[in-house]
Design a protein around this motif. Structure first.
Motif, mmCIF file in Angstrom:
data_model
loop_
_atom_site.group_PDB
_atom_site.id
_atom_site.type_symbol
_atom_site.label_atom_id
_atom_site.label_comp_id
_atom_site.label_asym_id
_atom_site.label_seq_id
_atom_site.Cartn_x
_atom_site.Cartn_y
_atom_site.Cartn_z
ATOM 1 N N HIS A 19 0.884 -1.151 0.000
ATOM 2 C CA HIS A 19 0.000 0.000 0.000
ATOM 3 C C HIS A 19 0.932 1.213 0.000
ATOM 4 N N ARG A 77 -8.716 5.349 0.828
ATOM 5 C CA ARG A 77 -7.855 5.477 -0.360
ATOM 6 C C ARG A 77 -6.541 4.720 -0.149
ATOM 7 N N TRP A 78 -5.944 4.903 1.029
ATOM 8 C CA TRP A 78 -4.695 4.211 1.345
ATOM 9 C C TRP A 78 -4.906 2.700 1.335
ATOM 10 N N THR A 80 -7.225 0.917 -0.194
ATOM 11 C CA THR A 80 -7.650 0.324 -1.465
ATOM 12 C C THR A 80 -6.645 0.543 -2.593
ATOM 13 N N GLU A 81 -5.529 1.195 -2.308
ATOM 14 C CA GLU A 81 -4.496 1.359 -3.332
ATOM 15 C C GLU A 81 -3.462 0.250 -3.165
ATOM 16 N N ARG A 93 -3.717 -0.937 -8.558
ATOM 17 C CA ARG A 93 -5.166 -0.748 -8.436
ATOM 18 C C ARG A 93 -5.418 0.354 -7.430
ATOM 19 N N THR A 94 -6.344 1.235 -7.770
ATOM 20 C CA THR A 94 -6.731 2.313 -6.882
ATOM 21 C C THR A 94 -8.219 2.593 -7.044
ATOM 22 N N ARG A 99 -12.976 1.868 -9.574
ATOM 23 C CA ARG A 99 -11.614 1.338 -9.531
ATOM 24 C C ARG A 99 -10.904 1.551 -10.856
ATOM 25 N N GLU A 101 -7.396 0.082 -12.691
ATOM 26 C CA GLU A 101 -6.389 -0.958 -12.544
ATOM 27 C C GLU A 101 -5.490 -0.994 -13.766
#
Length: 188
Positions: A19, A77-78, A80-81, A93-94, A99, A101
């Protein structure tokens, strides 16, 4: 199944899964303390008002909105990145609701560039810019342990190119082999 396990090809394994650096969570942590302190201070000051219950509800609503916008959203955000390097690809992926990718085969990586600020050198993070054959350069910000990640990525790229040339471990893959100039003979 955890990301990116469902996307891996046969024989592909995750080498690095990161991450963004923890430093991106400093501001949300500070905001959390400031918002909670301000809300409690405001509620304590409103105890002297006649209609303090309405003021408390307004204070609580404002605090919740600020907590969501300034603390929860940056944390999500942190979380899911993802920056993932496998022995065959780079995945990025963010996005929370929508999303984005990217998946870059290592054989297509043409150039890597790093950018590390003074603060990044102190805290151990930086920006990695990867140029591939087909896409615009991709920028991965706040990559923790950037020199280690870059070294690992360089080694995997060399291993992947050796594999396509037939000189690396395991059989060469079926299909077209990317054009590479032959190496000159070594004279010693």
């Amino acid at each position: 199944m955890a990301y990116p396990d469902a996307l891996l090809s046969r024989g592909e394994r995750v080498v690095v899964h990161k991450h963004p650096s923890w430093k991106v969570l400093i501001a949300p942590a500070v905001w959390f303390v400031v918002i909670i302190a301000a809300a409690f201070t405001g509620a304590a000051l409103m105890r002297r008002w006649e209609d303090h219950v309405i003021g408390w509800w307004i204070t609580a609503a404002v605090a919740v909105v600020l907590l969501v916008l300034l603390v929860l959203v940056p944390f999500l955000r942190w979380r899911t990145e993802h920056f993932v390097i496998t022995n065959h690809h780079i995945f990025f992926r963010t996005g929370i609701l929508n999303r984005t990718e990217h998946r870059i085969p290592l054989i297509h990586v043409q150039n890597m560039q790093t950018d590390v600020t003074f603060l990044g050198r102190l805290l151990g993070y930086g920006t990695l810019i990867v140029e591939s054959a087909a896409d615009q350069p991709l920028t991965f910000r706040n990559v923790a342990s950037l020199p280690t990640v870059q070294h690992t990525l360089n080694q995997l790229i060399m291993d992947d190119r050796d594999r396509y040339r037939g000189g690396g471990p395991g059989p060469a893959p079926a299909g077209p082999i990317p054009a590479t100039p032959p190496l000159p003979p070594a004279h010693g």
